[in-house]
Design an enzyme around this catalytic site. Structure first.
Site, PDB file in Angstrom:
ATOM      1  N   LYS A 143       0.705  -1.099   0.522  1.00  0.00           N
ATOM      2  CA  LYS A 143      -0.438   0.415  -0.004  1.00  0.00           C
ATOM      3  C   LYS A 143       1.100   1.661  -0.018  1.00  0.00           C
ATOM      4  CE  LYS A 143      -3.479  -0.666  -0.440  1.00  0.00           C
ATOM      5  NZ  LYS A 143      -4.476  -1.562  -1.810  1.00  0.00           N
ATOM      6  N   GLY A 144       1.759   0.738   0.051  1.00  0.00           N
ATOM      7  CA  GLY A 144       2.972   2.160  -0.024  1.00  0.00           C
ATOM      8  C   GLY A 144       3.139   3.285  -1.870  1.00  0.00           C
TER       9      GLY A 144
ATOM     10  N   ARG B 123       2.301  -0.400  -6.788  1.00  0.00           N
ATOM     11  CA  ARG B 123       2.371  -0.253  -8.430  1.00  0.00           C
ATOM     12  C   ARG B 123       2.135   0.957  -9.703  1.00  0.00           C
ATOM     13  NH1 ARG B 123       1.443  -4.237 -12.335  1.00  0.00           N
ATOM     14  NH2 ARG B 123       0.212  -4.767  -9.935  1.00  0.00           N
TER      15      ARG B 123
ATOM     16  N   ARG C 174       5.374   4.912   2.895  1.00  0.00           N
ATOM     17  CA  ARG C 174       4.337   6.259   2.863  1.00  0.00           C
ATOM     18  C   ARG C 174       4.320   6.127   4.320  1.00  0.00           C
ATOM     19  NH1 ARG C 174      -1.854   4.471   0.327  1.00  0.00           N
ATOM     20  NH2 ARG C 174      -2.634   6.395   1.138  1.00  0.00           N
TER      21      ARG C 174
ATOM     22  N   ARG D  65      -8.920   4.446  -3.068  1.00  0.00           N
ATOM     23  CA  ARG D  65     -10.088   3.774  -2.294  1.00  0.00           C
ATOM     24  C   ARG D  65     -10.117   4.952  -1.143  1.00  0.00           C
ATOM     25  NH1 ARG D  65      -8.032  -1.724  -1.692  1.00  0.00           N
ATOM     26  NH2 ARG D  65      -9.217  -2.948  -2.859  1.00  0.00           N
TER      27      ARG D  65
HETATM   28  N1  LIG Z   1      -0.583   7.811  -9.433  1.00  0.00           N
HETATM   29  C1  LIG Z   1      -1.578   6.600  -8.982  1.00  0.00           C
HETATM   30  N2  LIG Z   1      -3.271   6.732  -8.779  1.00  0.00           N
HETATM   31  C2  LIG Z   1      -3.604   5.435  -7.407  1.00  0.00           C
HETATM   32  N3  LIG Z   1      -2.624   5.038  -6.536  1.00  0.00           N
HETATM   33  C3  LIG Z   1      -1.724   5.477  -6.170  1.00  0.00           C
HETATM   34  C4  LIG Z   1      -0.511   6.958  -7.459  1.00  0.00           C
HETATM   35  N4  LIG Z   1       0.504   6.415  -6.562  1.00  0.00           N
HETATM   36  C5  LIG Z   1       0.347   6.655  -5.659  1.00  0.00           C
HETATM   37  N5  LIG Z   1      -0.882   5.512  -5.241  1.00  0.00           N
HETATM   38  C6  LIG Z   1      -0.841   5.145  -4.245  1.00  0.00           C
HETATM   39  O1  LIG Z   1      -1.104   3.959  -3.971  1.00  0.00           O
HETATM   40  C7  LIG Z   1      -1.273   2.985  -2.706  1.00  0.00           C
HETATM   41  C8  LIG Z   1      -1.671   1.365  -3.286  1.00  0.00           C
HETATM   42  O2  LIG Z   1      -0.636   1.041  -2.716  1.00  0.00           O
HETATM   43  P1  LIG Z   1       0.555  -0.539  -4.053  1.00  0.00           P
HETATM   44  O3  LIG Z   1      -0.096  -0.082  -4.719  1.00  0.00           O
HETATM   45  O4  LIG Z   1       1.445  -0.347  -3.087  1.00  0.00           O
HETATM   46  O5  LIG Z   1      -0.562  -1.000  -3.008  1.00  0.00           O
HETATM   47  S1  LIG Z   1      -0.597  -3.034  -3.293  1.00  0.00           S
HETATM   48  O6  LIG Z   1       0.311  -3.737  -2.343  1.00  0.00           O
HETATM   49  O7  LIG Z   1       0.135  -3.445  -4.533  1.00  0.00           O
HETATM   50  O8  LIG Z   1      -1.583  -2.993  -3.047  1.00  0.00           O
HETATM   51  C9  LIG Z   1      -3.358   4.339  -3.152  1.00  0.00           C
HETATM   52  O9  LIG Z   1      -3.261   3.721  -1.448  1.00  0.00           O
HETATM   53  P2  LIG Z   1      -4.733   3.453  -1.127  1.00  0.00           P
HETATM   54  O10 LIG Z   1      -5.011   5.621  -1.376  1.00  0.00           O
HETATM   55  O11 LIG Z   1      -4.916   3.882  -0.312  1.00  0.00           O
HETATM   56  O12 LIG Z   1      -5.953   3.151  -2.216  1.00  0.00           O
HETATM   57  C10 LIG Z   1      -2.595   5.803  -3.657  1.00  0.00           C
HETATM   58  O13 LIG Z   1      -2.404   6.355  -2.158  1.00  0.00           O
END
Ligand SMILES: Nc1ncnc2c1ncn2[C@@H]1O[C@H](COP(=O)(O)OS(=O)(=O)O)[C@@H](OP(=O)(O)O)[C@H]1O
EC number: 2.8.2.-
Length: 423
Positions: free
Chosen positions: A174-175, A178, A255, A382
């Site tokens: 969740k850092g 992706r 994060r 989310r």
């Molecule tokens: N460009 C962009 N678009 C959407 N989201 C973004 C982006 N950059 C960073 N984030 C943040 O990435 C969080 C999800 O982290 P991960 O991809 O590491 O999650 S996972 O561990 O693979 O499930 C996700 O966390 P949440 O906001 O809590 O859903 C986002 O805050």
């Protein structure tokens, strides 16, 4: 490699007719003269071929090379002394055009045609499973014999070789892992698996050949990557990765641990709506204010604890810490650091991103020949449930010493204490 497919040079110095020793051309019979003419024209053809840079496999770029071994310092830098950036030996030098070219420790690059970048890498944003878990079915498909890995889905070009990764995004869950992976995949010299292989935690017994087979094909000089955020908190992962290749470059997206914990909880809640509230799960004893550090959502955020384990095997200079917050507010700035660390030319820049108001996050601009917008899917970004401010306050207090320790270990201040409120 040039000699494998080059025409064999004729005996004697190039450009000279290989006349028999002691024989003068004027005195040789017509048939031998013809033979000599043919040899001469072959000599000239070879000379021209060599001058034009021939001798490489058709369809493969010139000067293909394997990445050299990374040469970083042997041990972790003392707290506060390092920057978390590549050590001087691996630091890139600024090229005359202002971009950073890799120096010692940087990987040689093989440029691809712009069109190829798009067909090979595009489309992952919306199509890939973007949760941190990869189903066994997906992986057995990816790892099955003859599979082409997940480099670019069905459009991955079917040439090159499958190689073990030279760089890994090891966390944190969740850092923003992706977002980072998809952004670095926009670089022509990077190929990455779309799904999470979970090799160093769940699939290690399947062996390195299985792992290699999961990878997309790459040309010499391209970097193979994968991301599995759970590696960062897996005890065995540093040792296992080190035994695969001790020069593996490691990237950790970190994060604010409080926001990360809430994000983690939000993900679980989306799958299991019946779970207790965050406030209930966060405490062993709420009246005493005793935080439950055995709850994975809390434990993952004790970054200093996990980092300690990695530093037993890898020097700090081999680990890049990316700010998950800045990846959202300044994606191009963070990507510059990532490209420098990987020894890549800075190709992914601000031109690649735009802020999508609907999504509320930066997205990759769509490639010229594609209609697909490239924002991350619904599971990223989310809406978090509202958490009791007192609980947030207690969690902040809990994490503070660990964060300070983490800043000292990495030499980077992520300023999580300065944040006014969590999302
Ligand atoms: N460009 C962009 N678009 C959407 N989201 C973004 C982006 N950059 C960073 N984030 C943040 O990435 C969080 C999800 O982290 P991960 O991809 O590491 O999650 S996972 O561990 O693979 O499930 C996700 O966390 P949440 O906001 O809590 O859903 C986002 O805050």
């Amino acid at each position: 490699r040039g000699s494998e497919l080059s025409p064999a040079p004729p005996a004697g110095p190039p450009g000279r007719c290989p006349a028999p020793p002691g024989a003068a051309l004027g005195g040789v019979p017509p048939a031998r003269k013809l033979l000599c003419m043919c040899s001469l024209s072959l000599c000239l053809t070879y000379l021209c071929y060599s001058l034009m840079g021939g001798g490489h496999r058709p369809g493969r770029p010139a000067l293909p090379r394997r990445p050299p071994r990374h040469r970083g310092p042997r041990g972790p830098a003392p707290p506060g002394s390092g920057s978390g950036a590549p050590a001087p030996s691996a630091a890139p030098t600024r090229a005359s055009n202002g971009s950073r070219e890799g120096a010692a420790g940087a990987w040689p690059r093989t440029p691809l045609a712009p069109g190829e970048v798009i067909t090979a890498q595009s489309g992952a944003f919306e199509r890939d499973p973007q949760e941190s878990s990869t189903t066994d079915e997906e992986l057995s498909r990816a790892g099955s014999p003859g599979s082409r890995g997940g480099g670019g889905g069905s459009t991955t070009p079917d040439y090159g070789e499958k190689r073990l990764p030279q760089a890994l995004i090891i966390g944190v869950k969740k850092g923003g892992t992706r977002a980072l992976l998809e952004a670095i995949r926009a670089h022509p010299d990077v190929r990455a698996v779309g799904t999470e292989p979970h090799f160093f935690d769940r699939n290690y017994e399947k062996g390195l050949e299985w792992y290699r087979n999961v990878m997309p094909k790459t040309l010499d000089g391209q970097i193979t990557m994968e991301k599995t955020p759970s590696y960062f908190v897996t005890n065995e992962a540093p040792r296992r990765i080190h035994s695969m290749a001790k020069d593996t470059k490691l990237i950790v997206v970190v994060r604010n641990p409080v926001t990360r914990a809430i994000s983690d909880y939000t993900q679980t809640l989306s799958k299991k709506p019946e779970i207790p509230t965050f406030e209930v799960l966060a405490f062993k004893n709420r009246t005493l204010g005793l935080i439950d550090a055995s709850w994975s959502a809390i434990r993952i955020g004790i970054y200093a604890l996990h980092l300690e384990n990695w530093l037993q095997y890898f020097p700090l200079s081999q680990i890049l810490f990316v700010s998950g917050e800045r990846l959202i507010t300044d994606p191009a700035g963070e990507m510059a650091k990532v490209q420098d660390f990987l020894g890549l030319k800075r190709i992914v820049t601000e031109k690649h991103f735009y802020f999508n108001k609907t999504k509320g996050f930066p997205c990759l601009k769509k490639p010229e020949d594609s209609s697909a917008p490239r924002c991350l899917g619904k599971s990223k970004g989310r809406t978090h449930p509202k958490i009791d401010p007192d609980v947030i306050h207690r969690l902040r207090k809990f994490y503070k010493p660990f964060n300070v320790m983490f800043y000292q270990m990495t030499g980077q201040d992520f300023q999580w204490e300065q944040e006014e409120s969590d999302k």
